[in-house]
Design an enzyme around this catalytic site. Structure first.
Site, PDB file in Angstrom:
ATOM      1  N   GLY A  42       0.780  -1.231   0.000  1.00 37.67           N
ATOM      2  CA  GLY A  42       0.000   0.000   0.000  1.00 37.67           C
ATOM      3  C   GLY A  42       0.808   1.275   0.000  1.00 37.67           C
ATOM      4  O   GLY A  42       0.279   2.343   0.336  1.00 37.67           O
ATOM      5  N   LYS A  43       2.100   1.230  -0.371  1.00 30.55           N
ATOM      6  CA  LYS A  43       2.925   2.450  -0.389  1.00 30.55           C
ATOM      7  C   LYS A  43       2.329   3.510  -1.310  1.00 30.55           C
ATOM      8  O   LYS A  43       2.161   4.659  -0.924  1.00 30.55           O
ATOM      9  CB  LYS A  43       4.357   2.132  -0.850  1.00 30.55           C
ATOM     10  CG  LYS A  43       5.203   1.327   0.101  1.00 30.55           C
ATOM     11  CD  LYS A  43       6.674   1.346  -0.286  1.00 30.55           C
ATOM     12  CE  LYS A  43       6.964   0.856  -1.699  1.00 30.55           C
ATOM     13  NZ  LYS A  43       6.625  -0.571  -1.906  1.00 30.55           N
ATOM     14  N   GLU A  67       7.580   5.314 -11.236  1.00 29.10           N
ATOM     15  CA  GLU A  67       7.146   3.951 -11.539  1.00 29.10           C
ATOM     16  C   GLU A  67       5.926   3.914 -12.450  1.00 29.10           C
ATOM     17  O   GLU A  67       5.746   2.978 -13.215  1.00 29.10           O
ATOM     18  CB  GLU A  67       6.833   3.218 -10.234  1.00 29.10           C
ATOM     19  CG  GLU A  67       6.718   1.718 -10.375  1.00 29.10           C
ATOM     20  CD  GLU A  67       6.662   1.026  -9.025  1.00 29.10           C
ATOM     21  OE1 GLU A  67       7.136  -0.103  -8.930  1.00 29.10           O
ATOM     22  OE2 GLU A  67       6.117   1.624  -8.067  1.00 29.10           O
ATOM     23  N   GLN A 183      11.616   0.625  -0.961  1.00 31.41           N
ATOM     24  CA  GLN A 183      11.357  -0.803  -0.864  1.00 31.41           C
ATOM     25  C   GLN A 183      12.121  -1.395   0.313  1.00 31.41           C
ATOM     26  O   GLN A 183      13.107  -0.830   0.777  1.00 31.41           O
ATOM     27  CB  GLN A 183      11.770  -1.514  -2.152  1.00 31.41           C
ATOM     28  CG  GLN A 183      10.847  -1.248  -3.316  1.00 31.41           C
ATOM     29  CD  GLN A 183      11.119  -2.191  -4.469  1.00 31.41           C
ATOM     30  OE1 GLN A 183      12.197  -2.764  -4.586  1.00 31.41           O
ATOM     31  NE2 GLN A 183      10.142  -2.345  -5.333  1.00 31.41           N
ATOM     32  N   GLU A 203      19.207  -2.032   0.372  1.00 30.88           N
ATOM     33  CA  GLU A 203      20.456  -1.645  -0.284  1.00 30.88           C
ATOM     34  C   GLU A 203      21.338  -0.644   0.456  1.00 30.88           C
ATOM     35  O   GLU A 203      22.470  -0.450   0.074  1.00 30.88           O
ATOM     36  CB  GLU A 203      20.186  -1.107  -1.706  1.00 30.88           C
ATOM     37  CG  GLU A 203      19.604  -2.168  -2.617  1.00 30.88           C
ATOM     38  CD  GLU A 203      19.127  -1.599  -3.937  1.00 30.88           C
ATOM     39  OE1 GLU A 203      19.404  -2.235  -4.964  1.00 30.88           O
ATOM     40  OE2 GLU A 203      18.493  -0.553  -3.934  1.00 30.88           O
ATOM     41  N   GLY A 205      22.139   1.232   4.580  1.00 36.28           N
ATOM     42  CA  GLY A 205      21.815   1.734   5.908  1.00 36.28           C
ATOM     43  C   GLY A 205      21.772   3.244   5.954  1.00 36.28           C
ATOM     44  O   GLY A 205      21.306   3.823   6.935  1.00 36.28           O
ATOM     45  N   GLN A 246      11.697   8.347  14.733  1.00 38.68           N
ATOM     46  CA  GLN A 246      11.223   9.724  14.745  1.00 38.68           C
ATOM     47  C   GLN A 246      12.236  10.532  15.536  1.00 38.68           C
ATOM     48  O   GLN A 246      12.306  10.410  16.755  1.00 38.68           O
ATOM     49  CB  GLN A 246       9.822   9.818  15.362  1.00 38.68           C
ATOM     50  CG  GLN A 246       9.229  11.195  15.225  1.00 38.68           C
ATOM     51  CD  GLN A 246       7.786  11.292  15.702  1.00 38.68           C
ATOM     52  OE1 GLN A 246       7.181  12.336  15.513  1.00 38.68           O
ATOM     53  NE2 GLN A 246       7.231  10.262  16.302  1.00 38.68           N
TER      54      GLN A 246
END
Length: 280
Positions: A42-43, A67, A183, A203, A205, A246
């Protein structure tokens, strides 16, 4: 590229979902929020919802969708606003019932939005150049891994780290808030709880490090989990937003309802049988 309108933004920057806004408060200019999930969770639906909520409040939004085509983005907005299924919007040859009235009403409402849409591959530097004199309240990127790095790097991790830093620079230098979709890997699905964590950000950090807020989307019903372990809610139609990071606030969970056919995200309302069962 196109505008939906030319209105003036007013008020603070909020997502527009009650539970999530309670957790996050107002989004700060100069900050980056990362929204991460596996495919089909649901992004993009949440992104469309956020843009609509902000546009209704008069905020000025740039939407870099890497996309989908402009046509596909438009169909998602119309489907949501008109409450006509996305499949019918895309494939139907004629209107049924009151669909025509709802369709044109949705288009009229969109004409009052100040939303600028761009498709095609770009880099953070190009986003900054295109938005420099536009005074956007929010810039949305769908999604981070499809951006091009500003320079050549020897490995994918270095490229993604450069993109992440570039988006932070966009937010800071343009005094705007950037929402970047990302992703995540499948690693969480092999754990007992199956809840995603920031460790699965795909991919690099650097995404976790650079982001001021990280929220992870999770739909336990997709993984055949019948009940959310924290809230006890039945998982049919339930989505979970995990506030995993946060910088200036607390972490925790918020909940949403999801209608895939309408690409519609709503505030979650527990089913009546759940409320009756747990009534004191």
């Amino acid at each position: 590229d196109k505008y939906f309108n030319e209105s003036v933004g007013e008020g603070g920057i909020k997502i527009g979902l009650a539970q999530l806004d309670d957790a996050l408060g107002e989004l700060e200019r100069g900050d980056v929020t990362v929204v991460a999930a596996r495919p089909a969770v649901g992004k993009s639906a949440l992104t469309t919802q956020i843009i609509e909520n902000m546009a209704k409040r008069g905020l000025k939004v740039a939407y870099f969708n890497l996309e989908m085509s402009d046509k596909q983005v438009y169909e998602r907005f119309v489907s949501r606003l008109a409450e006509i299924g996305l499949t019918r919007i895309r494939r139907a040859k004629a209107f049924l019932g009151d669909e025509e009235e709802k369709f044109y009403r949705a288009n009229e409402e969109m004409s009052d939005y100040q939303v600028w849409i761009a498709s095609g591959t770009v880099s953070p530097r190009e986003i900054k150049a295109e938005c420099r004199h536009q005074d956007f309240d929010v810039i949305v990127v769908d999604y981070l891994q499809l951006l091009m790095p500003d320079s050549r790097y020897s490995g994918r991790n270095e490229e993604v780290a450069s993109i992440s830093r570039g988006l932070k620079s966009v937010a800071r230098d343009l005094n705007t808030h950037v929402i970047a979709l990302s992703q995540i890997t499948r690693a969480s699905e092999s754990r007992g709880t199956k809840e995603p964590t920031m460790a699965e950000l795909r991919e690099s950090g650097a995404i976790e490090q650079d982001a001021d807020i990280v929220i992870l989307l999770y739909r336990p019903a997709m993984l055949h989990i019948p009940t959310d372990r924290e809230s006890g809610y039945p998982t049919e139609g339930l989505g979970i937003i995990i506030v995993a990071k946060q910088r200036n606030g607390e972490t925790g969970n918020a909940y949403f309802g999801h209608n895939p056919e309408m690409t519609k995200i709503t505030d979650y309302v527990p089913p009546l049988e759940f409320l009756l069962k747990h009534a004191k």
